[in-house]
Design an enzyme around this catalytic site. Structure first.
Site, PDB file in Angstrom:
ATOM      1  N   TRP A  17       0.824  -1.253   0.084  1.00 43.50           N
ATOM      2  CA  TRP A  17       0.120  -0.046   0.072  1.00 43.50           C
ATOM      3  C   TRP A  17       0.991   1.316  -0.216  1.00 43.50           C
ATOM      4  CZ3 TRP A  17      -5.396  -0.164   0.008  1.00 43.50           C
ATOM      5  CH2 TRP A  17      -5.987   1.176   0.306  1.00 43.50           C
ATOM      6  N   HIS A  47      -0.603  -5.799   6.378  1.00 45.11           N
ATOM      7  CA  HIS A  47      -1.406  -5.758   5.504  1.00 45.11           C
ATOM      8  C   HIS A  47      -0.943  -6.019   4.009  1.00 45.11           C
ATOM      9  CE1 HIS A  47      -4.669  -4.155   7.899  1.00 45.11           C
ATOM     10  NE2 HIS A  47      -3.780  -3.727   8.463  1.00 45.11           N
ATOM     11  N   HIS A  51      -4.684 -11.077   3.360  1.00 47.30           N
ATOM     12  CA  HIS A  51      -4.605 -10.664   4.959  1.00 47.30           C
ATOM     13  C   HIS A  51      -6.156 -10.573   5.323  1.00 47.30           C
ATOM     14  CE1 HIS A  51      -4.642  -6.646   3.148  1.00 47.30           C
ATOM     15  NE2 HIS A  51      -5.384  -6.182   4.204  1.00 47.30           N
ATOM     16  N   ASP A  53      -8.392  -8.122   7.857  1.00 43.26           N
ATOM     17  CA  ASP A  53      -8.180  -6.930   8.784  1.00 43.26           C
ATOM     18  C   ASP A  53      -9.049  -7.327   9.918  1.00 43.26           C
ATOM     19  OD1 ASP A  53      -7.097  -5.478   6.675  1.00 43.26           O
ATOM     20  OD2 ASP A  53      -8.921  -4.345   6.225  1.00 43.26           O
ATOM     21  N   HIS A  57      -8.097  -2.227  13.185  1.00 44.69           N
ATOM     22  CA  HIS A  57      -7.479  -1.331  11.988  1.00 44.69           C
ATOM     23  C   HIS A  57      -8.130  -0.189  11.713  1.00 44.69           C
ATOM     24  CE1 HIS A  57      -5.530  -0.936   8.122  1.00 44.69           C
ATOM     25  NE2 HIS A  57      -6.214  -1.097   7.592  1.00 44.69           N
ATOM     26  N   HIS A 167     -15.482  -0.400   5.627  1.00 41.98           N
ATOM     27  CA  HIS A 167     -14.994  -1.245   6.679  1.00 41.98           C
ATOM     28  C   HIS A 167     -15.630  -1.135   7.724  1.00 41.98           C
ATOM     29  CE1 HIS A 167     -11.057  -1.064   4.368  1.00 41.98           C
ATOM     30  NE2 HIS A 167     -10.572  -2.093   5.061  1.00 41.98           N
ATOM     31  N   GLU A 179      -8.830  -9.447   2.230  1.00 41.72           N
ATOM     32  CA  GLU A 179      -8.357  -8.467   1.161  1.00 41.72           C
ATOM     33  C   GLU A 179      -7.041  -9.295   0.321  1.00 41.72           C
ATOM     34  OE1 GLU A 179      -9.856  -4.273   2.956  1.00 41.72           O
ATOM     35  OE2 GLU A 179      -7.850  -4.820   3.594  1.00 41.72           O
TER      36      GLU A 179
END
Length: 215
Positions: A17, A47, A51, A53, A57, A167, A179
């Protein structure tokens, strides 16, 4: 029994990311150097790659990943292939109730939904834009008994989202988030599913080895 590995490979080429800690693996000692074993070490954001969440998070008061109920990540799952829909329309960027409704019976039967969009084919290049769920999807998932949603893209929210509304909405609906799956080699249908997050104390998420199989 056939097993499909639906995890992205963790490698030094994996795109993180933007701004996050990249995955790094290195050997800290080798047999060739006179050591008794080859020994490696990793450094990574939790992440990177496929993974789970944790609610922590995106919610300071949410549970961290080691407290997640493992039964959520183990059981039957339906793969919904929306690749054609996203290929046909470059303007399409939402996963909608209209996409899900024709498969409602399978989704309710399996209680875990994995959505294949085909929009992130190269793990070494982070996508500029990704398909995300429409705002009314979390409540639809809740009504249909879904307890886990998995996507083949890095987030259930837009890349530039600050509010992370999806989320939060999924958390309110009791839907766990997975994700960055790799569903490229998997067809639509119902499978057995296992993807257990690493037990990281206080973790806001955790890498997982996700697999599908059929007896």
């Amino acid at each position: 029994m056939r097993i499909w590995d639906i995890s992205r490979t963790l490698s030094n080429d994996l795109a993180p990311w933007p701004g996050d800690t990249p995955f790094q693996f290195a050997l800290t000692g080798t047999i060739a150097e006179g050591n008794s074993v080859n020994l490696g070490a990793i450094k990574t954001s939790v992440h990177n790659g496929t993974h789970a969440d944790a609610r922590f998070h995106f919610d300071t008061n949410g549970e961290s990943i080691e407290k997640a109920a493992l039964e959520i990540y183990l059981g039957r799952a339906v793969v919904l292939d929306l690749t054609e829909a996203f290929l046909q329309s470059k303007e399409k960027h939402l996963i909608t109730i209209e996409d899900l409704q024709p498969h409602a019976e399978e989704i309710a039967e399996s209680s875990r939904l994995l959505v294949k969009t085909g929009r992130w084919s190269n793990s070494a290049v982070f996508p500029n834009q990704i398909p995300v769920i429409a705002a009314d999807v979390p409540s639809w998932l809740q009504k249909n008994g879904v307890k886990l949603l998995g996507l083949d893209v890095p987030s259930v929210d837009e890349i530039d989202s600050k509010s992370l509304q999806n989320h939060h909405a999924l958390a309110r609906a009791g839907v766990a988030i997975v994700e960055s799956l790799d569903l490229s080699g998997v067809g639509a249908g119902i499978y057995n599913f296992a993807a257990l997050p690493l037990k990281i104390a206080g973790g806001d998420g955790a890498p997982m080895r996700a697999v599908l199989w059929r007896d």
